[in-house]
Design a protein around this motif. Structure first.
Motif, PDB file in Angstrom:
ATOM      1  N   ASN A 169      22.578  13.893   7.259  1.00 54.76           N
ATOM      2  CA  ASN A 169      22.592  12.783   6.055  1.00 54.76           C
ATOM      3  C   ASN A 169      23.482  11.612   6.454  1.00 54.76           C
ATOM      4  O   ASN A 169      24.519  11.537   7.275  1.00 54.76           O
ATOM      5  N   THR A 170      22.768  10.483   6.385  1.00 56.04           N
ATOM      6  CA  THR A 170      23.252   9.260   6.853  1.00 56.04           C
ATOM      7  C   THR A 170      24.540   9.042   6.066  1.00 56.04           C
ATOM      8  O   THR A 170      25.348   8.034   6.592  1.00 56.04           O
ATOM      9  N   LYS A 171      24.954   9.456   4.726  1.00 55.31           N
ATOM     10  CA  LYS A 171      25.981   9.163   4.021  1.00 55.31           C
ATOM     11  C   LYS A 171      27.252   9.686   4.896  1.00 55.31           C
ATOM     12  O   LYS A 171      28.544   9.105   4.739  1.00 55.31           O
ATOM     13  N   ASN A 172      27.029  10.865   5.488  1.00 52.91           N
ATOM     14  CA  ASN A 172      27.991  11.336   6.386  1.00 52.91           C
ATOM     15  C   ASN A 172      28.551  10.341   7.485  1.00 52.91           C
ATOM     16  O   ASN A 172      29.793  10.243   7.775  1.00 52.91           O
ATOM     17  N   ARG A 231      16.654  12.007  10.823  1.00 51.47           N
ATOM     18  CA  ARG A 231      16.793  11.764   9.097  1.00 51.47           C
ATOM     19  C   ARG A 231      17.305  12.843   8.714  1.00 51.47           C
ATOM     20  O   ARG A 231      17.923  12.937   7.569  1.00 51.47           O
ATOM     21  N   ASP A 237      33.214  11.020  -2.245  1.00 51.48           N
ATOM     22  CA  ASP A 237      33.369  10.494  -0.971  1.00 51.48           C
ATOM     23  C   ASP A 237      34.140   9.314  -0.952  1.00 51.48           C
ATOM     24  O   ASP A 237      34.993   9.077  -0.329  1.00 51.48           O
ATOM     25  N   ARG A 283      19.788  12.778  -1.990  1.00 53.10           N
ATOM     26  CA  ARG A 283      19.180  12.983  -0.700  1.00 53.10           C
ATOM     27  C   ARG A 283      20.353  12.884   0.518  1.00 53.10           C
ATOM     28  O   ARG A 283      20.095  12.920   1.519  1.00 53.10           O
ATOM     29  N   GLY A 284      21.526  12.335   0.017  1.00 51.53           N
ATOM     30  CA  GLY A 284      22.488  12.534   1.166  1.00 51.53           C
ATOM     31  C   GLY A 284      22.422  11.081   2.024  1.00 51.53           C
ATOM     32  O   GLY A 284      23.193  11.143   2.862  1.00 51.53           O
ATOM     33  N   ASP A 285      21.884  10.129   1.217  1.00 51.09           N
ATOM     34  CA  ASP A 285      21.796   8.938   2.087  1.00 51.09           C
ATOM     35  C   ASP A 285      22.856   7.755   1.373  1.00 51.09           C
ATOM     36  O   ASP A 285      22.594   6.767   1.757  1.00 51.09           O
ATOM     37  N   MET A 286      23.394   8.368   0.492  1.00 54.75           N
ATOM     38  CA  MET A 286      24.282   7.411  -0.132  1.00 54.75           C
ATOM     39  C   MET A 286      25.818   8.012  -0.403  1.00 54.75           C
ATOM     40  O   MET A 286      25.826   9.222  -0.981  1.00 54.75           O
ATOM     41  N   MET A 287      26.927   7.357  -0.071  1.00 59.18           N
ATOM     42  CA  MET A 287      28.201   7.952  -0.456  1.00 59.18           C
ATOM     43  C   MET A 287      28.131   8.146  -1.672  1.00 59.18           C
ATOM     44  O   MET A 287      27.921   7.236  -2.702  1.00 59.18           O
TER      45      MET A 287
END
Lengths: 89, 272
Positions: A14-17, A11, B190, B182-186
């Motif tokens: 970052n999943t966005k990366n 976790r 991006d 949180r860095g979980d969505m572009m």
């Protein structure tokens, strides 16, 4: 428990990366639109050009579009059978 | 009068094209323009229910094109805005019963009477898409921050380009600021970088939008809805106003937290 730890650890990235990088590659492939026919034609032309300078094998050992970091590379390997002599001409 | 014909498209279905069309159309009408919105999703019409006009349909797009009614008979006036009209899609026909030439002809006529002709494009890249983009001079691309929607958007950019629709502008719909943080969505950067196009606006995911749509009312009328605010700003930008984009994202201050808990969420998102 181990799964939980793994989950917590993964976790952290970052999943966005992950999404961004996967997309980058997918879009590149989509946009290049290199059909097998075109790849084949490219191979044949490259072989012909190389044969003017070197004696090479009939087939590429490796031939593909690869991604390294931010860029896309054409990666290919071919066996060189004979090198021209320095004083050939 | 020579109006602007703008197509709202996406490639992927379910990203909010119809909602976006309804809200931008309403937004432009609120700014005093004469606007007509056209549903080109023949066989799967929805712009009528989103705008709450489903009970007023008599004729549709195909009837107008086939000459079964006059152009004005096929246009439904909006409940709230006198300046806004809807041309609904036919429900029992299919996309092949009209062609791009007929769309061009119709839109050329509409452009003489309206400031804006907005075309709600069906999902996909087949005949319906071709019909929808044929008459447009500009394109707005709707996406969500998901890999599938973005990939399809990229494909559509290429197809628009080959039809002479250069520089489509992007709306990123259903952004969830908390997940972005949180860095979980572009985020905006991006997505615009991946697609290499200009951004027109961002719309936060918003429960109030669902509540408004349930009632057949465009959320742009809801002054407390973050998404409604975002759509007003987008309409203003289309209209030529220079409104800067703002960062979506929950603020971190303790008062914002308190406000959020109390349900005063107006300040929780800065508007895009």
């Amino acid at each position: 428990m181990r799964d939980l730890i793994r989950w917590v650890v993964t976790r952290k990235e970052n999943t966005k990366n992950a999404a961004r990088n996967r997309l980058q590659m997918a879009l590149m492939r989509d946009r290049m639109d290199l059909s097998p026919d075109i790849i084949n034609a490219l191979k044949i032309d490259l072989l012909a050009v190389m044969s003017q300078y070197l004696v090479v094998g009939d087939e590429f050992q490796e031939f593909g579009i690869r991604r390294l970091d931010e860029s896309v590379f054409l990666v290919s390997n071919i066996r060189v059978k004979e090198l021209p002599r320095a004083n050939a001409n | 009068m020579t109006g602007r014909t703008i197509v709202i498209t996406s490639g992927k279905g379910g990203v909010g094209k119809t909602t976006t069309t309804a809200n931008i159309g309403t937004g432009l009408a609120m700014r005093g323009h004469q606007v007509v919105v056209i549903d080109t999703d023949i066989g799967l019409r929805n712009l009528d229910v989103v705008m709450g006009l489903e009970n007023r349909i008599v004729y549709d797009l195909v009837d107008i094109i086939e000459g079964k009614c006059k152009m004005h008979q096929g246009m439904i006036r909006d409940k709230n805005k006198l300046e806004l009209f809807l041309i609904p899609a036919a429900q029992t026909r299919d996309k092949n019963c009209i062609n791009p030439e007929q769309m061009k002809e119709l839109c050329a006529k509409l452009e003489r009477e309206f400031d804006y002709v907005l075309i709600d494009c069906p999902a996909g890249i087949e005949q319906g898409f071709k019909n929808a983009i044929a008459a447009a001079q500009e394109a707005i691309l709707v996406t969500t921050p998901e890999v599938s929607a973005i990939r399809d958007a990229d494909r559509v950019i290429g197809l628009l380009e080959s039809e002479g629709l250069h520089r489509p502008r992007l709306i990123i719909n259903r952004i969830r600021p908390g997940m972005v943080k949180r860095g979980d969505m572009m985020d905006k950067d991006d997505i615009t970088e991946l697609l290499a196009i200009d951004i027109l606006g961002m719309v936060p995911a918003d429960d109030r939008l669902i509540i408004a749509t349930n009632q057949g009312v465009p959320v742009i009328y809801d002054k407390r809805a973050p998404s409604g605010l975002a759509f007003s700003r987008i309409a203003a930008r289309i209209d030529g106003e220079d409104i800067p984009l703002m960062d979506l994202g929950p603020k971190n201050g303790i008062m914002d937290k308190v406000k959020e808990i109390m349900g005063i969420n107006r300040g929780a998102y800065s508007n895009a």
